[in-house]
Write a protein that holds these residues in place. Sequence first.
Motif, PDB file in Angstrom:
ATOM      1  N   PRO A   1       0.335  -0.811  -0.371  1.00  0.00           N
ATOM      2  CA  PRO A   1      -0.173   0.007   0.262  1.00  0.00           C
ATOM      3  C   PRO A   1       0.964   1.056   0.286  1.00  0.00           C
ATOM      4  O   PRO A   1       1.724   1.749   0.452  1.00  0.00           O
ATOM      5  N   GLY A   2       0.439   2.054  -0.371  1.00  0.00           N
ATOM      6  CA  GLY A   2       0.893   3.348  -1.134  1.00  0.00           C
ATOM      7  C   GLY A   2       2.345   3.674  -2.168  1.00  0.00           C
ATOM      8  O   GLY A   2       3.552   4.741  -2.397  1.00  0.00           O
ATOM      9  N   ARG A   3       3.243   2.312  -2.347  1.00  0.00           N
ATOM     10  CA  ARG A   3       4.273   2.148  -2.753  1.00  0.00           C
ATOM     11  C   ARG A   3       4.037   1.380  -4.324  1.00  0.00           C
ATOM     12  O   ARG A   3       4.436   2.360  -5.123  1.00  0.00           O
ATOM     13  N   PHE A   4       3.226   0.350  -4.066  1.00  0.00           N
ATOM     14  CA  PHE A   4       3.054  -0.187  -5.740  1.00  0.00           C
ATOM     15  C   PHE A   4       1.929  -1.328  -5.241  1.00  0.00           C
ATOM     16  O   PHE A   4       1.894  -2.292  -4.054  1.00  0.00           O
ATOM     17  N   PHE A   5       1.675  -1.605  -6.713  1.00  0.00           N
ATOM     18  CA  PHE A   5       0.861  -2.975  -6.735  1.00  0.00           C
ATOM     19  C   PHE A   5       1.465  -3.673  -8.348  1.00  0.00           C
ATOM     20  O   PHE A   5       1.629  -3.298  -9.654  1.00  0.00           O
ATOM     21  N   TYR A   6       1.657  -5.048  -8.259  1.00  0.00           N
ATOM     22  CA  TYR A   6       1.966  -5.828  -9.391  1.00  0.00           C
ATOM     23  C   TYR A   6       0.462  -7.070  -9.131  1.00  0.00           C
ATOM     24  O   TYR A   6       0.278  -7.203  -8.256  1.00  0.00           O
ATOM     25  N   SER A   7       0.547  -6.439 -10.637  1.00  0.00           N
ATOM     26  CA  SER A   7      -1.310  -7.823 -10.696  1.00  0.00           C
ATOM     27  C   SER A   7      -0.548  -8.950 -10.693  1.00  0.00           C
ATOM     28  O   SER A   7      -1.781  -9.894 -10.672  1.00  0.00           O
ATOM     29  N   GLY A   8       0.263  -9.472 -11.147  1.00  0.00           N
ATOM     30  CA  GLY A   8       0.326 -11.438 -11.777  1.00  0.00           C
ATOM     31  C   GLY A   8       0.136 -11.658 -12.775  1.00  0.00           C
ATOM     32  O   GLY A   8      -1.126 -10.181 -13.270  1.00  0.00           O
ATOM     33  N   ASP A   9      -0.069 -11.981 -13.294  1.00  0.00           N
ATOM     34  CA  ASP A   9      -1.230 -12.419 -14.548  1.00  0.00           C
ATOM     35  C   ASP A   9      -2.913 -12.536 -14.734  1.00  0.00           C
ATOM     36  O   ASP A   9      -3.141 -12.978 -13.393  1.00  0.00           O
ATOM     37  N   THR A  10      -3.042 -11.594 -15.498  1.00  0.00           N
ATOM     38  CA  THR A  10      -4.513 -10.777 -14.617  1.00  0.00           C
ATOM     39  C   THR A  10      -5.739 -10.572 -16.289  1.00  0.00           C
ATOM     40  O   THR A  10      -5.204  -9.282 -17.205  1.00  0.00           O
ATOM     41  N   ARG A  11      -6.996 -10.606 -15.942  1.00  0.00           N
ATOM     42  CA  ARG A  11      -7.646  -9.753 -16.608  1.00  0.00           C
ATOM     43  C   ARG A  11      -7.601  -8.592 -15.777  1.00  0.00           C
ATOM     44  O   ARG A  11      -7.182  -8.292 -14.571  1.00  0.00           O
ATOM     45  N   PRO A  12      -8.168  -7.461 -16.595  1.00  0.00           N
ATOM     46  CA  PRO A  12      -8.596  -6.467 -15.720  1.00  0.00           C
ATOM     47  C   PRO A  12      -8.738  -6.603 -14.165  1.00  0.00           C
ATOM     48  O   PRO A  12     -10.208  -7.530 -14.086  1.00  0.00           O
ATOM     49  N   ILE A  13      -8.727  -6.053 -13.234  1.00  0.00           N
ATOM     50  CA  ILE A  13      -8.853  -5.684 -11.896  1.00  0.00           C
ATOM     51  C   ILE A  13      -9.729  -4.474 -11.704  1.00  0.00           C
ATOM     52  O   ILE A  13      -9.065  -4.186 -10.773  1.00  0.00           O
ATOM     53  N   PRO A  14     -10.694  -3.977 -12.212  1.00  0.00           N
ATOM     54  CA  PRO A  14     -10.824  -2.295 -11.704  1.00  0.00           C
ATOM     55  C   PRO A  14     -11.909  -2.571 -10.080  1.00  0.00           C
ATOM     56  O   PRO A  14     -11.342  -1.272  -9.370  1.00  0.00           O
ATOM     57  N   GLU A  15     -12.333  -3.267 -10.319  1.00  0.00           N
ATOM     58  CA  GLU A  15     -12.763  -3.555  -8.548  1.00  0.00           C
ATOM     59  C   GLU A  15     -11.973  -3.770  -7.573  1.00  0.00           C
ATOM     60  O   GLU A  15     -11.649  -3.502  -6.101  1.00  0.00           O
ATOM     61  N   VAL A  16     -10.854  -3.660  -7.724  1.00  0.00           N
ATOM     62  CA  VAL A  16      -9.520  -4.251  -7.058  1.00  0.00           C
ATOM     63  C   VAL A  16      -8.812  -3.331  -6.834  1.00  0.00           C
ATOM     64  O   VAL A  16      -8.758  -2.009  -5.973  1.00  0.00           O
ATOM     65  N   LEU A  17      -8.517  -2.251  -8.398  1.00  0.00           N
ATOM     66  CA  LEU A  17      -7.745  -1.494  -8.676  1.00  0.00           C
ATOM     67  C   LEU A  17      -8.719   0.450  -7.979  1.00  0.00           C
ATOM     68  O   LEU A  17      -7.454   0.803  -7.528  1.00  0.00           O
ATOM     69  N   ASN A  18      -9.701  -0.093  -7.844  1.00  0.00           N
ATOM     70  CA  ASN A  18     -10.534   1.184  -8.028  1.00  0.00           C
ATOM     71  C   ASN A  18     -10.669   1.868  -6.098  1.00  0.00           C
ATOM     72  O   ASN A  18     -10.397   2.708  -5.765  1.00  0.00           O
ATOM     73  N   HIS A  19     -10.147   0.559  -5.549  1.00  0.00           N
ATOM     74  CA  HIS A  19     -11.207   0.816  -4.010  1.00  0.00           C
ATOM     75  C   HIS A  19     -10.144  -0.150  -3.728  1.00  0.00           C
ATOM     76  O   HIS A  19     -10.174   0.740  -2.251  1.00  0.00           O
ATOM     77  N   CYS A  20      -8.887  -0.454  -3.740  1.00  0.00           N
ATOM     78  CA  CYS A  20      -7.527  -0.811  -2.860  1.00  0.00           C
ATOM     79  C   CYS A  20      -6.447  -0.087  -2.978  1.00  0.00           C
ATOM     80  O   CYS A  20      -5.443  -0.116  -1.904  1.00  0.00           O
ATOM     81  N   LEU A  21      -6.433   0.899  -3.521  1.00  0.00           N
ATOM     82  CA  LEU A  21      -5.029   1.575  -4.167  1.00  0.00           C
ATOM     83  C   LEU A  21      -5.427   2.634  -2.745  1.00  0.00           C
ATOM     84  O   LEU A  21      -6.654   3.169  -2.410  1.00  0.00           O
ATOM     85  N   THR A  22      -4.412   2.940  -2.686  1.00  0.00           N
ATOM     86  CA  THR A  22      -4.312   3.864  -1.339  1.00  0.00           C
ATOM     87  C   THR A  22      -3.534   5.011  -1.533  1.00  0.00           C
ATOM     88  O   THR A  22      -3.679   6.429  -0.558  1.00  0.00           O
ATOM     89  N   GLY A  23      -2.886   5.549  -2.187  1.00  0.00           N
ATOM     90  CA  GLY A  23      -1.803   6.127  -2.983  1.00  0.00           C
ATOM     91  C   GLY A  23      -1.596   6.906  -4.250  1.00  0.00           C
ATOM     92  O   GLY A  23      -2.600   6.931  -5.320  1.00  0.00           O
ATOM     93  N   ASN A  24      -0.018   6.907  -4.631  1.00  0.00           N
ATOM     94  CA  ASN A  24       0.141   6.907  -5.426  1.00  0.00           C
ATOM     95  C   ASN A  24       1.500   6.398  -6.471  1.00  0.00           C
ATOM     96  O   ASN A  24       1.933   6.328  -6.928  1.00  0.00           O
ATOM     97  N   GLU A  25       0.669   4.732  -6.055  1.00  0.00           N
ATOM     98  CA  GLU A  25       1.038   3.324  -5.960  1.00  0.00           C
ATOM     99  C   GLU A  25       1.542   3.101  -7.589  1.00  0.00           C
ATOM    100  O   GLU A  25       0.617   3.175  -8.938  1.00  0.00           O
ATOM    101  N   VAL A  26       2.119   2.984  -7.868  1.00  0.00           N
ATOM    102  CA  VAL A  26       3.052   2.498  -9.412  1.00  0.00           C
ATOM    103  C   VAL A  26       2.449   1.238  -9.568  1.00  0.00           C
ATOM    104  O   VAL A  26       2.499  -0.170  -8.514  1.00  0.00           O
ATOM    105  N   VAL A  27       1.554   0.685 -10.694  1.00  0.00           N
ATOM    106  CA  VAL A  27       0.971  -0.048 -10.764  1.00  0.00           C
ATOM    107  C   VAL A  27       1.446  -1.235 -12.006  1.00  0.00           C
ATOM    108  O   VAL A  27       1.648  -0.637 -13.067  1.00  0.00           O
ATOM    109  N   PHE A  28       1.976  -2.328 -11.513  1.00  0.00           N
ATOM    110  CA  PHE A  28       2.493  -3.308 -12.667  1.00  0.00           C
ATOM    111  C   PHE A  28       1.487  -4.160 -13.720  1.00  0.00           C
ATOM    112  O   PHE A  28       1.373  -4.821 -12.354  1.00  0.00           O
ATOM    113  N   HIS A  29       1.228  -3.611 -14.732  1.00  0.00           N
ATOM    114  CA  HIS A  29       0.301  -4.469 -14.538  1.00  0.00           C
ATOM    115  C   HIS A  29       0.315  -5.828 -16.177  1.00  0.00           C
ATOM    116  O   HIS A  29       0.934  -4.946 -16.780  1.00  0.00           O
TER     117      HIS A  29
END
Length: 246
Positions: free
Chosen positions: A158-186
């Motif tokens: 939280p607050g630093r980065f998000f690493y999606s792993g293999d995935t389809r889009p996950i807006p329900e996660v990203l729109n609700h769980c990011l807490t700051g300006n995380e870099v999102v590796f997708h």
Amino acid sequence: MTLNASRLSLYFHGTGSGGHLALGSAAATLEIDGDAALLIDCGPGTLASYQQAHGKLPHAIFMTHAHMDHIADLEILTVRARLQNQVPIPIFVPLEIIATLHQRLATYPGSMAEGDHNFWQSFQLIPVTDSFHWAGLNFSLYAARHHAPGSAWSLHLPGRFFYSGDTRPIPEVLNHCLTGNEVVFHDCGLMANPSHTGLDDLQREYPPALRQRLVLYHYANQQAGDALRDAGYQVASPQQRFDIPG
Ligand SMILES: [Zn+2]
């Protein structure tokens, strides 16, 4: 060590997709103040890249899921760790995929020709569910959308980065769980499919402010990476290191 005092970076060992490994299998190492702290996934070629970059065997590993392009090098690692008398390597594995990981790698008869070795002896298995602590940091994980439900996971600091792993889009996660300006590796290739994100998915599923924070990986080849760049996205290349702002 505190979260805010740490200088974090993510080093990509490979950015390829499972069927196209010219760019290596997708895996990355989180570095803290320049030191390798947590390897994310360990597919074919990851171990060689890790040793080239860091000069040692991994200290700790997080597994996103149990597809072979993310786990295969654990078979080599269990032998190397044993031969080097390394203390068991902590391996953080989402609870739901432990049985699959065990069946795919740990049931092979006679892990070493010399005998007297079981796959798990080289590892300290740490089952994880919602979150875990490591290296002074508190990570969260979320179910991704990749093949069977509950079989693939994203990693979040939280607050630093998000690493999606293999995935389809996950807006329900990203729109609700990011807490700051995380870099999102997708995960993202040029074309979408039932297991992976494609370029046209991003515009439909994610708002502009989030799209600007994406760093895309898991694409077929250099041409695909260039096309993703031409579409205005940041794209990770093998052996590339990303600073993660605090
Ligand atoms: Zn996969």
